[in-house]
Design an enzyme around this catalytic site. Structure first.
Site, PDB file in Angstrom:
ATOM      1  N   ILE A 194       0.819  -1.217   0.000  1.00 15.42           N
ATOM      2  CA  ILE A 194       0.000   0.000   0.000  1.00 15.42           C
ATOM      3  C   ILE A 194       0.858   1.276   0.000  1.00 15.42           C
ATOM      4  O   ILE A 194       0.396   2.323  -0.449  1.00 15.42           O
ATOM      5  CB  ILE A 194      -1.000  -0.019   1.190  1.00 15.42           C
ATOM      6  CG1 ILE A 194      -2.177   0.932   0.918  1.00 15.42           C
ATOM      7  CG2 ILE A 194      -0.310   0.315   2.511  1.00 15.42           C
ATOM      8  CD1 ILE A 194      -3.343   0.739   1.862  1.00 15.42           C
TER       9      ILE A 194
ATOM     10  N   ASN B 150      -2.698   2.295  15.702  1.00 18.35           N
ATOM     11  CA  ASN B 150      -3.072   2.000  17.096  1.00 18.35           C
ATOM     12  C   ASN B 150      -3.643   3.283  17.706  1.00 18.35           C
ATOM     13  O   ASN B 150      -3.489   4.366  17.128  1.00 18.35           O
ATOM     14  CB  ASN B 150      -1.881   1.467  17.894  1.00 18.35           C
ATOM     15  CG  ASN B 150      -0.678   2.385  17.805  1.00 18.35           C
ATOM     16  OD1 ASN B 150      -0.744   3.557  18.187  1.00 18.35           O
ATOM     17  ND2 ASN B 150       0.419   1.887  17.263  1.00 18.35           N
TER      18      ASN B 150
ATOM     19  N   SER C 231      -7.148  -4.707  11.014  1.00 17.85           N
ATOM     20  CA  SER C 231      -7.308  -5.615  12.177  1.00 17.85           C
ATOM     21  C   SER C 231      -7.007  -7.094  11.928  1.00 17.85           C
ATOM     22  O   SER C 231      -7.054  -7.873  12.874  1.00 17.85           O
ATOM     23  CB  SER C 231      -8.719  -5.522  12.796  1.00 17.85           C
ATOM     24  OG  SER C 231      -8.852  -4.380  13.594  1.00 17.85           O
TER      25      SER C 231
ATOM     26  N   GLY D  59       3.723  -4.123  11.285  1.00 18.61           N
ATOM     27  CA  GLY D  59       2.782  -4.353  10.192  1.00 18.61           C
ATOM     28  C   GLY D  59       2.738  -3.219   9.186  1.00 18.61           C
ATOM     29  O   GLY D  59       3.763  -2.595   8.874  1.00 18.61           O
ATOM     30  N   VAL D  60       1.544  -2.946   8.681  1.00 20.74           N
ATOM     31  CA  VAL D  60       1.396  -1.916   7.651  1.00 20.74           C
ATOM     32  C   VAL D  60       1.696  -0.529   8.224  1.00 20.74           C
ATOM     33  O   VAL D  60       2.215   0.345   7.519  1.00 20.74           O
ATOM     34  CB  VAL D  60      -0.003  -2.011   6.999  1.00 20.74           C
ATOM     35  CG1 VAL D  60      -1.120  -1.593   7.928  1.00 20.74           C
ATOM     36  CG2 VAL D  60      -0.050  -1.213   5.704  1.00 20.74           C
ATOM     37  N   ASP D  61       1.415  -0.330   9.490  1.00 21.33           N
ATOM     38  CA  ASP D  61       1.705   0.946  10.166  1.00 21.33           C
ATOM     39  C   ASP D  61       3.208   1.244  10.094  1.00 21.33           C
ATOM     40  O   ASP D  61       3.629   2.353   9.710  1.00 21.33           O
ATOM     41  CB  ASP D  61       1.243   0.807  11.625  1.00 21.33           C
ATOM     42  CG  ASP D  61       1.192   2.120  12.382  1.00 21.33           C
ATOM     43  OD1 ASP D  61       1.395   3.186  11.764  1.00 21.33           O
ATOM     44  OD2 ASP D  61       0.947   2.075  13.604  1.00 21.33           O
TER      45      ASP D  61
ATOM     46  N   TYR E 242      -3.787  -7.619  15.115  1.00 17.61           N
ATOM     47  CA  TYR E 242      -4.996  -7.516  15.950  1.00 17.61           C
ATOM     48  C   TYR E 242      -5.919  -8.735  15.867  1.00 17.61           C
ATOM     49  O   TYR E 242      -6.901  -8.810  16.599  1.00 17.61           O
ATOM     50  CB  TYR E 242      -5.755  -6.225  15.641  1.00 17.61           C
ATOM     51  CG  TYR E 242      -5.152  -4.984  16.298  1.00 17.61           C
ATOM     52  CD1 TYR E 242      -4.046  -5.067  17.133  1.00 17.61           C
ATOM     53  CD2 TYR E 242      -5.711  -3.720  16.095  1.00 17.61           C
ATOM     54  CE1 TYR E 242      -3.495  -3.943  17.731  1.00 17.61           C
ATOM     55  CE2 TYR E 242      -5.167  -2.586  16.696  1.00 17.61           C
ATOM     56  CZ  TYR E 242      -4.061  -2.698  17.515  1.00 17.61           C
ATOM     57  OH  TYR E 242      -3.531  -1.578  18.115  1.00 17.61           O
TER      58      TYR E 242
ATOM     59  N   GLY F 118      -4.210  -8.530  10.933  1.00 11.28           N
ATOM     60  CA  GLY F 118      -2.819  -8.930  11.159  1.00 11.28           C
ATOM     61  C   GLY F 118      -2.594  -9.107  12.657  1.00 11.28           C
ATOM     62  O   GLY F 118      -3.157 -10.022  13.282  1.00 11.28           O
TER      63      GLY F 118
HETATM   64  N1  AR6 Z   1       0.701  -2.960   2.382  1.00 14.74           N
HETATM   65  C1  AR6 Z   1      -0.533  -3.505   2.529  1.00 14.74           C
HETATM   66  N2  AR6 Z   1      -0.873  -4.333   3.543  1.00 14.74           N
HETATM   67  C2  AR6 Z   1       0.106  -4.633   4.431  1.00 14.74           C
HETATM   68  C3  AR6 Z   1       1.429  -4.113   4.363  1.00 14.74           C
HETATM   69  C4  AR6 Z   1       1.698  -3.245   3.281  1.00 14.74           C
HETATM   70  N3  AR6 Z   1       2.905  -2.677   3.116  1.00 14.74           N
HETATM   71  N4  AR6 Z   1       2.137  -4.608   5.411  1.00 14.74           N
HETATM   72  C5  AR6 Z   1       1.313  -5.422   6.091  1.00 14.74           C
HETATM   73  N5  AR6 Z   1       0.089  -5.453   5.512  1.00 14.74           N
HETATM   74  P1  AR6 Z   1      -1.429  -5.220  10.641  1.00 14.74           P
HETATM   75  P2  AR6 Z   1      -3.731  -4.716  12.471  1.00 14.74           P
HETATM   76  C6  AR6 Z   1      -1.127  -6.199   5.889  1.00 14.74           C
HETATM   77  O1  AR6 Z   1      -0.848  -6.166  11.605  1.00 14.74           O
HETATM   78  O2  AR6 Z   1      -4.062  -6.159  12.511  1.00 14.74           O
HETATM   79  C7  AR6 Z   1       0.573  -2.197  14.259  1.00 14.74           C
HETATM   80  O3  AR6 Z   1       1.603  -2.435  15.181  1.00 14.74           O
HETATM   81  C8  AR6 Z   1      -0.996  -7.393   6.782  1.00 14.74           C
HETATM   82  O4  AR6 Z   1      -0.501  -8.521   6.055  1.00 14.74           O
HETATM   83  O5  AR6 Z   1      -0.551  -4.249   9.972  1.00 14.74           O
HETATM   84  O6  AR6 Z   1      -4.846  -3.723  12.258  1.00 14.74           O
HETATM   85  C9  AR6 Z   1      -0.290  -1.002  14.655  1.00 14.74           C
HETATM   86  O7  AR6 Z   1       0.486   0.038  15.249  1.00 14.74           O
HETATM   87  C10 AR6 Z   1      -2.459  -7.579   7.197  1.00 14.74           C
HETATM   88  O8  AR6 Z   1      -3.165  -8.271   6.165  1.00 14.74           O
HETATM   89  O9  AR6 Z   1      -2.651  -4.335  11.307  1.00 14.74           O
HETATM   90  C11 AR6 Z   1      -1.241  -1.608  15.624  1.00 14.74           C
HETATM   91  O10 AR6 Z   1      -0.692  -1.706  16.925  1.00 14.74           O
HETATM   92  C12 AR6 Z   1      -2.984  -6.156   7.273  1.00 14.74           C
HETATM   93  O11 AR6 Z   1      -1.999  -5.339   6.600  1.00 14.74           O
HETATM   94  C13 AR6 Z   1      -1.490  -3.003  15.072  1.00 14.74           C
HETATM   95  O12 AR6 Z   1      -0.319  -3.296  14.290  1.00 14.74           O
HETATM   96  C14 AR6 Z   1      -3.177  -5.600   8.674  1.00 14.74           C
HETATM   97  O13 AR6 Z   1      -2.168  -6.111   9.537  1.00 14.74           O
HETATM   98  C15 AR6 Z   1      -2.679  -3.043  14.158  1.00 14.74           C
HETATM   99  O14 AR6 Z   1      -2.957  -4.369  13.802  1.00 14.74           O
END
Ligand code: AR6
Length: 164
Positions: A11, A24, A117, A32-34, A121, A119
């Site tokens: 993304i 968060n 949420s 993760g994506v953040d 979460y 990943g």
């Molecule tokens: N592009 C698109 N999607 C992605 C990318 C990317 N570059 N990288 C990961 N994903 P997560 P959550 C996907 O864990 O579950 C953070 O620490 C990943 O494979 O990023 O909402 C925040 O600060 C998954 O399918 O988000 C929060 O504390 C999706 O993005 C917590 O994680 C979401 O995974 C939020 O957890």
């Protein structure tokens, strides 16, 4: 009606008006994506986020995109999955809806979402996809929305939800 399409990819590469960040509630960055969005946007994003003083689960706040190709980042903290009885579905719906509202307020036409949420979460993927797809499709604004699935399992789950 918002228009919805699905791609697999990163993304942070999205060239459009806004990308949504699965943040968060402290808006302090994370994994993760953040983490990927903060690395790609550069340190100014963290400075801008800190000025927002956090964001409640299900709500959404906007910053510029700084070094990203997208103009804006819309930060929305998704619910942490417990067992489904802590308003997780409603909060996840709010994430998509409030992010789309912020996009409209900022005159965006093209917006990309990650799978919020599902990943770190731990939200069950198929249920999260159904919520995302129905909330985006029912949102009444002329927006072009792209779901950006990072991994194949997420891509396949969204594909299924979109064709159901
Ligand atoms: N592009 C698109 N999607 C992605 C990318 C990317 N570059 N990288 C990961 N994903 P997560 P959550 C996907 O864990 O579950 C953070 O620490 C990943 O494979 O990023 O909402 C925040 O600060 C998954 O399918 O988000 C929060 O504390 C999706 O993005 C917590 O994680 C979401 O995974 C939020 O957890």
């Amino acid at each position: 009606m918002a228009d919805l399409k699905l791609i697999q990819g990163d993304i942070t590469k999205f060239k459009g008006d806004a990308i949504v960040n699965a943040a968060n509630t402290g808006l302090v960055g994370g994994g993760g994506v953040d983490g990927a969005i903060h690395r790609a946007a550069g340190p100014e994003l963290d400075v801008a986020c800190r000025k927002l003083h956090g964001c409640p689960t299900g709500e959404a706040k906007v910053t510029p995109g700084f070094n990203l190709p997208a103009k804006f980042v819309i930060h929305t903290p998704g619910p942490i999955w417990r067992d489904g009885s802590f308003e997780e579905p409603k909060l996840l719906r709010n994430c998509y809806e409030n992010s789309l509202k912020r996009a409209v307020e900022n005159n965006c036409q093209t917006v990309a979402f990650p799978s919020i949420s599902t990943g770190i979460y731990g939200y069950p993927l198929a249920d999260a996809c159904d919520i995302a797809v129905s909330t985006i499709r029912h949102f009444d604004a002329p927006l072009q929305v792209t779901m950006v699935a990072y991994d194949e399992a997420t891509y396949n789950a969204f594909k299924k939800a979109m064709t159901a």
